[in-house]
Scaffold this motif. Structure first.
Motif, PDB file in Angstrom:
ATOM      1  N   ALA A  63      72.699  65.022  25.040  1.00 17.81           N
ATOM      2  CA  ALA A  63      72.113  63.695  25.231  1.00 17.81           C
ATOM      3  C   ALA A  63      72.367  63.213  26.656  1.00 17.81           C
ATOM      4  O   ALA A  63      73.187  62.328  26.900  1.00 17.81           O
ATOM      5  CB  ALA A  63      72.690  62.714  24.212  1.00 17.81           C
ATOM      6  N   LEU A  65      70.816  61.922  30.557  1.00 15.01           N
ATOM      7  CA  LEU A  65      69.868  60.932  31.068  1.00 15.01           C
ATOM      8  C   LEU A  65      69.119  61.600  32.211  1.00 15.01           C
ATOM      9  O   LEU A  65      69.730  62.124  33.142  1.00 15.01           O
ATOM     10  CB  LEU A  65      70.589  59.680  31.558  1.00 15.01           C
ATOM     11  N   VAL A 115      67.901  66.006  24.087  1.00 13.31           N
ATOM     12  CA  VAL A 115      67.367  64.666  23.841  1.00 13.31           C
ATOM     13  C   VAL A 115      66.443  64.254  24.978  1.00 13.31           C
ATOM     14  O   VAL A 115      66.748  64.464  26.158  1.00 13.31           O
ATOM     15  CB  VAL A 115      68.526  63.660  23.693  1.00 13.31           C
ATOM     16  N   ARG A 118      65.167  58.851  26.426  1.00 17.54           N
ATOM     17  CA  ARG A 118      66.198  57.814  26.380  1.00 17.54           C
ATOM     18  C   ARG A 118      65.955  56.751  27.447  1.00 17.54           C
ATOM     19  O   ARG A 118      65.640  57.064  28.591  1.00 17.54           O
ATOM     20  CB  ARG A 118      67.555  58.470  26.589  1.00 17.54           C
ATOM     21  N   ALA A 123      72.579  56.773  23.699  1.00 14.97           N
ATOM     22  CA  ALA A 123      71.787  58.005  23.668  1.00 14.97           C
ATOM     23  C   ALA A 123      70.716  57.962  22.591  1.00 14.97           C
ATOM     24  O   ALA A 123      69.804  58.782  22.580  1.00 14.97           O
ATOM     25  CB  ALA A 123      72.705  59.198  23.433  1.00 14.97           C
ATOM     26  N   LYS A 125      68.812  55.171  22.081  1.00 15.82           N
ATOM     27  CA  LYS A 125      67.840  54.130  22.411  1.00 15.82           C
ATOM     28  C   LYS A 125      66.502  54.735  22.850  1.00 15.82           C
ATOM     29  O   LYS A 125      66.383  55.318  23.911  1.00 15.82           O
ATOM     30  CB  LYS A 125      68.389  53.206  23.499  1.00 15.82           C
ATOM     31  N   SER A 127      65.014  57.272  22.052  1.00 15.08           N
ATOM     32  CA  SER A 127      65.023  58.700  22.342  1.00 15.08           C
ATOM     33  C   SER A 127      64.628  59.506  21.110  1.00 15.08           C
ATOM     34  O   SER A 127      64.445  58.979  20.014  1.00 15.08           O
ATOM     35  CB  SER A 127      66.423  59.139  22.817  1.00 15.08           C
ATOM     36  N   CYS A 151      78.233  54.289  27.937  1.00 14.26           N
ATOM     37  CA  CYS A 151      77.216  54.975  27.129  1.00 14.26           C
ATOM     38  C   CYS A 151      77.761  55.561  25.833  1.00 14.26           C
ATOM     39  O   CYS A 151      77.050  55.588  24.824  1.00 14.26           O
ATOM     40  CB  CYS A 151      76.526  56.040  27.961  1.00 14.26           C
ATOM     41  N   THR A 155      76.457  54.265  22.220  1.00 13.52           N
ATOM     42  CA  THR A 155      75.942  55.199  21.222  1.00 13.52           C
ATOM     43  C   THR A 155      76.685  55.046  19.906  1.00 13.52           C
ATOM     44  O   THR A 155      76.080  55.075  18.822  1.00 13.52           O
ATOM     45  CB  THR A 155      76.068  56.640  21.740  1.00 13.52           C
TER      46      THR A 155
END
Length: 207
Positions: A63, A65, A115, A118, A123, A125, A127, A151, A155
């Motif tokens: 997960a 970004l 993932v 996002r 993680a 949100k 996604s 984060c 999560t």
């Protein structure tokens, strides 16, 4: 307790094991990490968990970004008239091509879920993580990564509200400073899940 955790119902979620955090040239590594040894130890522990998960066929989700497809940060209105991470990320220029790349041993392997989509601290949100978990009928999450108080905590909170049982793998996470990490463990985790550690999780996966 971990003895009641079922392999088929569980997923290990690795949050932001990418260049921004894990390499010396990473912007977040340079600017934010004050207590380096706990951070590096968390990376080592998470690596051991991942190695064990791969050897024993547990579900792994990466997960990260990745905003490299949005170089102008249009998602966050280019950082204009917004607050929090929506302002800070465009200002720092983070999570673009190099910064978003995963670092070994956390580079996804065949059969591991990556993932996408996002848009927030969590993680989960907006996604693909939530539908992935629900389609596999997974209800238990083990969270590892960075930063504990940003984060990872986001999560954990969202996982709880979506109906998941979530564990913070406490020694496979780190914050900017140890005090921030300790605050989450002492004052936050018990409201939204439970904590475990890498050794306990590894023992369970090998059992």
């Amino acid at each position: 307790m971990l003895h009641s955790v079922i392999k088929e119902d569980s997923a290990l979620v690795f949050i932001e094991f990418q260049n921004e955090w894990l390499t010396e040239e990473g912007v977040l590594q340079q600017r934010l990490i004050k207590d380096k040894e706990p951070f590096l130890e968390a990376v080592r522990k998470a690596g051991s968990v991942l190695e064990t998960a791969r050897a024993n066929g547990w579900t792994v989700a990466h997960a990260g970004l990745d905003l490299s497809g949005d170089p102008h940060y249009l998602l966050f209105n280019e950082g204009r008239d917004v607050l929090g991470l929506r302002k800070a990320i465009p200002a720092a220029g983070t999570w673009q091509e190099n910064g978003a790349r995963p670092v070994e041993p956390f580079v996804p392997r065949d059969g591991e879920f990556v993932v996408a989509g996002r848009s927030g601290g969590s993680a989960l949100k907006n996604s693909t993580l939530d539908p992935f978990l629900r389609n596999r009928k997974i209800n238990t999450l083990f969270l590892m990564g960075f930063a504990t108080h940003v984060c990872v905590e986001s999560t954990l909170r969202e996982a709880h509200d979506l109906g998941y049982n979530a564990y913070l793998v406490e020694d496979a996470c780190a914050a900017f400073e140890q005090a921030q990490h300790d605050h989450v463990r002492r004052h936050v985790v018990h409201h939204f899940g439970e904590e475990t550690n890498a050794a306990e999780l590894i023992t369970r996966m090998e059992g």
